[in-house]
Enzyme design. Sequence first.
Site, mmCIF file in Angstrom:
data_model
loop_
_atom_site.group_PDB
_atom_site.id
_atom_site.type_symbol
_atom_site.label_atom_id
_atom_site.label_comp_id
_atom_site.label_asym_id
_atom_site.label_seq_id
_atom_site.Cartn_x
_atom_site.Cartn_y
_atom_site.Cartn_z
ATOM 1 N N LYS A 13 0.822 -1.219 0.000
ATOM 2 C CA LYS A 13 0.000 0.000 0.000
ATOM 3 C C LYS A 13 0.855 1.267 0.000
ATOM 4 O O LYS A 13 0.585 2.193 -0.746
ATOM 5 C CB LYS A 13 -0.852 0.098 1.274
ATOM 6 C CG LYS A 13 -1.957 -0.868 1.422
ATOM 7 C CD LYS A 13 -2.842 -0.500 2.614
ATOM 8 C CE LYS A 13 -2.167 -0.350 3.957
ATOM 9 N NZ LYS A 13 -1.440 -1.424 4.543
ATOM 10 N N ARG A 127 12.130 -5.796 4.015
ATOM 11 C CA ARG A 127 12.052 -4.368 3.666
ATOM 12 C C ARG A 127 13.202 -3.567 4.266
ATOM 13 O O ARG A 127 13.552 -3.758 5.423
ATOM 14 C CB ARG A 127 10.763 -3.755 4.250
ATOM 15 C CG ARG A 127 9.541 -4.054 3.511
ATOM 16 C CD ARG A 127 8.441 -3.057 3.779
ATOM 17 N NE ARG A 127 7.937 -2.992 5.132
ATOM 18 C CZ ARG A 127 6.632 -2.838 5.418
ATOM 19 N NH1 ARG A 127 5.739 -2.740 4.454
ATOM 20 N NH2 ARG A 127 6.232 -2.750 6.659
#
Length: 218
Positions: A13, A127
């Site tokens: 997102k 990440r």
Amino acid sequence: MQILFLGAPGAGKGTQCARLAKHLNLVHLSSGDLLRQAVKAGTPTGVAAKSYMDKGQLVPDEVLIAMFRDKLTQPECDRGFILDGFPRTVVQAEALDQLLEELNKNLTIVVNVQVDQKLLLERITGRRTCTNKDCGATYHVKFVPPKKENVCDQCGQNLTQRSDDNEEVVAQRLAVYDKQTAPLINYYDKSLVLRTIDGDGEVEEIFADILKTIKVLA
Ligand code: AMP
């Protein structure tokens, strides 16, 4: 346009919202980013939020509702905004409905980014983000690795991992998503502005899909 993104942690997102905000010249309001900024600045909101965030739990609804009331009533949001990470509970969604009604606005579209559960853990724990806040480039150790390990391709600064992106906290965040946030899919499905996008693919492909979906509705 008033756009809301739904999706589990790691669904991508944040990346898509940042691109879309640039593309449509809309304000991007990420609840996680706003909370992390508040924690860093040591504001009362940040102090209240930190212990929940460290454990992968949701920060109390009233903290988020007050934060977004403050943001959405600013003139910079007049021409539209993208909500990323808020609402995350039905109570927050109801508060948002009420706020939008007061502002005489509605949600143009709710985009639900769907990703296979098995992929989420790998996506999140890999990440990495550039420590230079003016750069903020994002990487993934496996899917989008930097040319030199732990160094940003764009500005040469070191990369960092979010403290709540470790396996133990991520498992808790995914469980919280299933229990408290996934019910919002049903909540917005009733309003007929919900569209589901497949978030398992290349960033560019997913972005093209989102643009197509928005154009259909706009
Ligand atoms: P995110 O960057 O969206 O994954 O959010 C990081 C953390 O911030 C979450 O694990 C929660 O602790 C907190 N948080 C973000 N958005 C919300 C929200 N809408 N309601 C409650 N807590 C939130």
